[in-house]
Design an enzyme around this catalytic site. Sequence first.
Site, PDB file in Angstrom:
ATOM      1  N   THR A  44      -0.338   3.616  -5.844  1.00  0.00           N
ATOM      2  CA  THR A  44       0.068   2.210  -5.759  1.00  0.00           C
ATOM      3  C   THR A  44      -0.286   1.469  -7.040  1.00  0.00           C
ATOM      4  O   THR A  44       0.547   0.771  -7.626  1.00  0.00           O
ATOM      5  CB  THR A  44      -0.614   1.524  -4.558  1.00  0.00           C
ATOM      6  N   HIS A  55       0.836  -1.193   0.000  1.00  0.00           N
ATOM      7  CA  HIS A  55       0.000   0.000   0.000  1.00  0.00           C
ATOM      8  C   HIS A  55       0.871   1.244   0.000  1.00  0.00           C
ATOM      9  O   HIS A  55       2.032   1.208   0.379  1.00  0.00           O
ATOM     10  CB  HIS A  55      -0.863   0.027   1.257  1.00  0.00           C
ATOM     11  N   CYS A  56       0.292   2.337  -0.429  1.00  0.00           N
ATOM     12  CA  CYS A  56       0.961   3.623  -0.330  1.00  0.00           C
ATOM     13  C   CYS A  56      -0.082   4.623   0.121  1.00  0.00           C
ATOM     14  O   CYS A  56      -0.984   4.955  -0.609  1.00  0.00           O
ATOM     15  CB  CYS A  56       1.540   4.015  -1.675  1.00  0.00           C
ATOM     16  N   MET A  57       0.028   5.033   1.373  1.00  0.00           N
ATOM     17  CA  MET A  57      -1.014   5.910   1.920  1.00  0.00           C
ATOM     18  C   MET A  57      -0.676   7.366   1.642  1.00  0.00           C
ATOM     19  O   MET A  57      -1.407   8.239   1.917  1.00  0.00           O
ATOM     20  CB  MET A  57      -1.180   5.680   3.421  1.00  0.00           C
TER      21      MET A  57
END
Lengths: 102, 110, 179
Positions: free
Chosen positions: B73, A100-102
């Site tokens: 993402t 994930h990339c928040m």
Amino acid sequence: MSLSLDSHGHLANKTEWNKTWACDMAKADGIELSKSHWQLIAAVQLLFDETGDTPPMRLLIKQLRMRLDSSIDSRFLYRLFPDNPVRQASKYAGLPKPKHCM
Amino acid sequence: MSDMKYAIQVHPNANWHTSQQQARQLCDALLAEGAVIVAVFFYGQATQITALDVNHDWHGWDSDRSPLLVCSTLHEQQNNATEHHSMFTITGMSSWMQLSEQADQLVIIP
Amino acid sequence: MNRIIMTLAATDSASEWDARYLLAISHLNFDHELHLICLPGAVESCHWKDKQWQALALYDLAGCHHINTAPPIDSTPIDWKMARLLLSENQPTLHLCHWQNMDHLRYWVPLIADHDVLLVFGQLDCSTINQIQLQYPGLLFHVVNTSQHPHIKPNEAQHINHQQWAKLIRQHQVVLTWN
């Protein structure tokens, strides 16, 4: 001994992970690993074994509060790993870059 | 006049070009009704929007008023080409989650 | 807005499963009340690993429900009627469908209750519209015109424009998107 890294700079094979490697990687980023760092690294490794990934920040904090210390918050994590606590803890724990990339 | 606030998620399950075209036209119609669009979020296959040429369907969109967010993402996973458009913001989930919380209704365009 | 019900369907592709998992984790990260509904065949075609299911449970998934096959976490068996109730709480619902084929339509149609409206967009021709009318005579459905598909004539009874689509959204408290 230098271990192979993936394209994101994380350990390519997590079974090769060891503490010396982790210390060297952290030192290269200007971080001296303390007891608190090691506690966090161990917790992240355990969570990865249970769930297959490192969770995003808020979920990680919730788990750390339950597992380590109820006073843990994001400031505490940023003091340990100033760039990106989730990403850096995963890196020194020998785990892949979180999906994930928040 | 409606003052409803919508969060629009473009999350295609078929031809993504059609999905984003329809989303644009629907957004225009909602705005014409007086609605507010807090953000448009391009997810899944729709993250390929940044690879389209400059004559894409979102030309003329006021992205200062209603940001066009692209999931970083999935954008990275899909190995998308260099971005042509400054109007799209490639970002993590937080921006979308925070903006969508301000909306009265989430509409997902499949 | 913070109560999210995610439908998992047999019609989802492998990349779609990854995308849905990421979305699920993100909702949990923001303390949203996330419920999963596994539609028929979803668990069998699921690309999530057991550990990923366990992660959702660990991170406080509010509820999981399934029709037919159960996922590898605590889950409540339900039928289509109950799924509809969970998704819409008996509110008239606007269903959004990006046209794929009749099989896709048949899969999702059981979620449509009386007084619901189905909106279809995408590449479908007059004969397909006739086929839908024949198979589902009581179904209230609309087709959104696209300039790419001029064979959909404006005088079709089901045909609407984007302004009417926007009105339908305004008129329905629940908008349910078919995966």
